[in-house]
Design a protein around this motif. Structure first.
Motif, PDB file in Angstrom:
ATOM      1  N   PRO A   1      14.509 -28.543   0.162  1.00 26.55           N
ATOM      2  CA  PRO A   1      15.170 -27.304  -0.225  1.00 26.55           C
ATOM      3  C   PRO A   1      16.637 -27.577  -0.533  1.00 26.55           C
ATOM      4  CG  PRO A   1      15.000 -27.380   2.155  1.00 26.55           C
ATOM      5  CD  PRO A   1      14.308 -28.611   1.623  1.00 26.55           C
ATOM      6  N   PRO A   2      17.200 -26.814  -1.482  1.00 28.06           N
ATOM      7  CA  PRO A   2      18.618 -27.017  -1.776  1.00 28.06           C
ATOM      8  C   PRO A   2      19.480 -26.655  -0.570  1.00 28.06           C
ATOM      9  CG  PRO A   2      17.767 -25.099  -2.940  1.00 28.06           C
ATOM     10  CD  PRO A   2      16.604 -25.742  -2.246  1.00 28.06           C
ATOM     11  N   GLN A   3      20.648 -27.257  -0.507  1.00 25.78           N
ATOM     12  CA  GLN A   3      21.621 -26.946   0.538  1.00 25.78           C
ATOM     13  C   GLN A   3      22.971 -26.779  -0.130  1.00 25.78           C
ATOM     14  OE1 GLN A   3      21.679 -30.006   3.506  1.00 25.78           O
ATOM     15  NE2 GLN A   3      19.484 -29.967   3.773  1.00 25.78           N
ATOM     16  N   ALA A   4      23.760 -25.827   0.347  1.00 25.18           N
ATOM     17  CA  ALA A   4      25.089 -25.617  -0.234  1.00 25.18           C
ATOM     18  C   ALA A   4      26.064 -25.202   0.851  1.00 25.18           C
ATOM     19  CB  ALA A   4      25.027 -24.548  -1.311  1.00 25.18           C
ATOM     20  N   LEU A   5      27.201 -25.889   0.855  1.00 26.21           N
ATOM     21  CA  LEU A   5      28.318 -25.519   1.708  1.00 26.21           C
ATOM     22  C   LEU A   5      29.359 -24.901   0.785  1.00 26.21           C
ATOM     23  CD1 LEU A   5      29.713 -25.561   4.482  1.00 26.21           C
ATOM     24  CD2 LEU A   5      30.599 -27.833   3.871  1.00 26.21           C
TER      25      LEU A   5
ATOM     26  N   LEU B   1      27.172 -21.018   4.200  1.00 25.44           N
ATOM     27  CA  LEU B   1      26.196 -22.101   4.290  1.00 25.44           C
ATOM     28  C   LEU B   1      24.827 -21.571   3.898  1.00 25.44           C
ATOM     29  CD1 LEU B   1      25.576 -25.041   5.165  1.00 25.44           C
ATOM     30  CD2 LEU B   1      25.177 -24.134   7.466  1.00 25.44           C
ATOM     31  N   LEU B   2      24.189 -22.262   2.967  1.00 25.79           N
ATOM     32  CA  LEU B   2      22.824 -21.944   2.561  1.00 25.79           C
ATOM     33  C   LEU B   2      22.005 -23.214   2.703  1.00 25.79           C
ATOM     34  CD1 LEU B   2      23.656 -20.025  -0.740  1.00 25.79           C
ATOM     35  CD2 LEU B   2      23.071 -19.024   1.476  1.00 25.79           C
ATOM     36  N   ASP B   3      20.925 -23.139   3.485  1.00 20.19           N
ATOM     37  CA  ASP B   3      20.048 -24.309   3.589  1.00 20.19           C
ATOM     38  C   ASP B   3      18.628 -23.988   3.120  1.00 20.19           C
ATOM     39  OD1 ASP B   3      18.839 -22.935   5.687  1.00 20.19           O
ATOM     40  OD2 ASP B   3      19.567 -24.291   7.231  1.00 20.19           O
TER      41      ASP B   3
ATOM     42  N   GLU C   1      30.881 -26.456  11.845  1.00 22.28           N
ATOM     43  CA  GLU C   1      30.411 -27.247  12.987  1.00 22.28           C
ATOM     44  C   GLU C   1      28.895 -27.383  13.029  1.00 22.28           C
ATOM     45  OE1 GLU C   1      32.551 -28.894  14.850  1.00 22.28           O
ATOM     46  OE2 GLU C   1      34.118 -28.024  13.596  1.00 22.28           O
ATOM     47  N   THR C   2      28.189 -26.802  12.078  1.00 19.84           N
ATOM     48  CA  THR C   2      26.730 -26.907  12.061  1.00 19.84           C
ATOM     49  C   THR C   2      26.306 -28.282  11.558  1.00 19.84           C
ATOM     50  OG1 THR C   2      26.555 -26.029   9.823  1.00 19.84           O
ATOM     51  CG2 THR C   2      26.464 -24.419  11.645  1.00 19.84           C
TER      52      THR C   2
ATOM     53  N   MET D   1      22.399 -19.468  12.614  1.00 18.49           N
ATOM     54  CA  MET D   1      21.948 -18.089  12.441  1.00 18.49           C
ATOM     55  C   MET D   1      22.827 -17.103  13.206  1.00 18.49           C
ATOM     56  SD  MET D   1      19.617 -18.143  10.245  1.00 18.49           S
ATOM     57  CE  MET D   1      19.059 -16.449  10.376  1.00 18.49           C
ATOM     58  N   GLU D   2      23.529 -17.559  14.203  1.00 16.00           N
ATOM     59  CA  GLU D   2      24.378 -16.678  15.004  1.00 16.00           C
ATOM     60  C   GLU D   2      25.695 -16.353  14.304  1.00 16.00           C
ATOM     61  OE1 GLU D   2      24.955 -18.464  18.817  1.00 16.00           O
ATOM     62  OE2 GLU D   2      22.809 -18.709  19.157  1.00 16.00           O
ATOM     63  N   LEU D   3      26.077 -17.132  13.329  1.00 15.82           N
ATOM     64  CA  LEU D   3      27.371 -16.954  12.673  1.00 15.82           C
ATOM     65  C   LEU D   3      27.190 -16.287  11.309  1.00 15.82           C
ATOM     66  CD1 LEU D   3      28.938 -20.435  13.459  1.00 15.82           C
ATOM     67  CD2 LEU D   3      29.328 -18.278  14.644  1.00 15.82           C
TER      68      LEU D   3
END
Length: 167
Positions: A84-88, A145-147, A15-16, A4-6
């Motif tokens: 939940p979907p995740q996308a990089l 990044l979406l999580d 690096e998450t 959330m900080e980036l």
């Protein structure tokens, strides 16, 4: 590291925990590029993350090699469709290098995506004198990044996202 900080676009998102999971997963990388005729293409590919580059491989003669050399800007998505979907989301420039034999990262990807037996069989079927491949390396210059739990489209909060589309 707290994602959330980036902001979206920051390469530190690699690096998450979520990004590391996706980069080490068996999900395919969907690579978007511009074909020789100027139209967009998306191609699913096995990939290997080196810690600095997303490395994709293809065999000599593939049309995407010429297209990537002419227009190296690409976008890559590695995603999970579950809930939940995740996308990089990764953007960068493809650097194409001709390789005599099997691209080392192709070999590593085969073992990550399959069983040892499957990987050995796949490699044996293409590893012969005269095999030529192209190593396509993309060093990320922009990362999203979406999580759908802590990082949502448009930078909204979970409550704001839940209200989308409602009058």
């Amino acid at each position: 590291m707290d994602a959330m900080e980036l902001p979206q676009g920051h390469v530190g998102l690699l690096e998450t925990d979520a990004a590391r999971r996706l980069l080490g997963s068996k999900e395919l990388a969907r690579v978007a590029y511009t074909a020789a005729d100027g139209t967009p293409r998306v191609f699913p590919m096995l990939f290997h993350w080196t810690g600095d580059e997303v490395v994709l491989s293809t065999f000599a003669g593939a049309r995407k090699i010429t297209a990537l050399r002419a227009r190296p800007d690409v976008a890559i998505t590695i995603d999970v469709a579950g809930a939940p979907p995740q996308a990089l989301l990764i953007r960068g420039r493809a650097e194409v290098t001709d390789v005599a034999g099997i691209v080392p990262e192709y070999r590593l990807a085969q073992y990550r995506y399959g069983t040892p037996e499957q990987a050995a069989a796949a490699l044996a079927s293409v590893s012969h004198p005269g095999t030529r491949m192209a190593r396509i390396a993309v060093r990320p210059t922009w990362v999203g990044l979406l999580d759908f739990t802590t990082r949502l489209p448009g930078g909204t909060t979970a409550a704001e996202f839940a209200r989308r589309g409602r009058a």
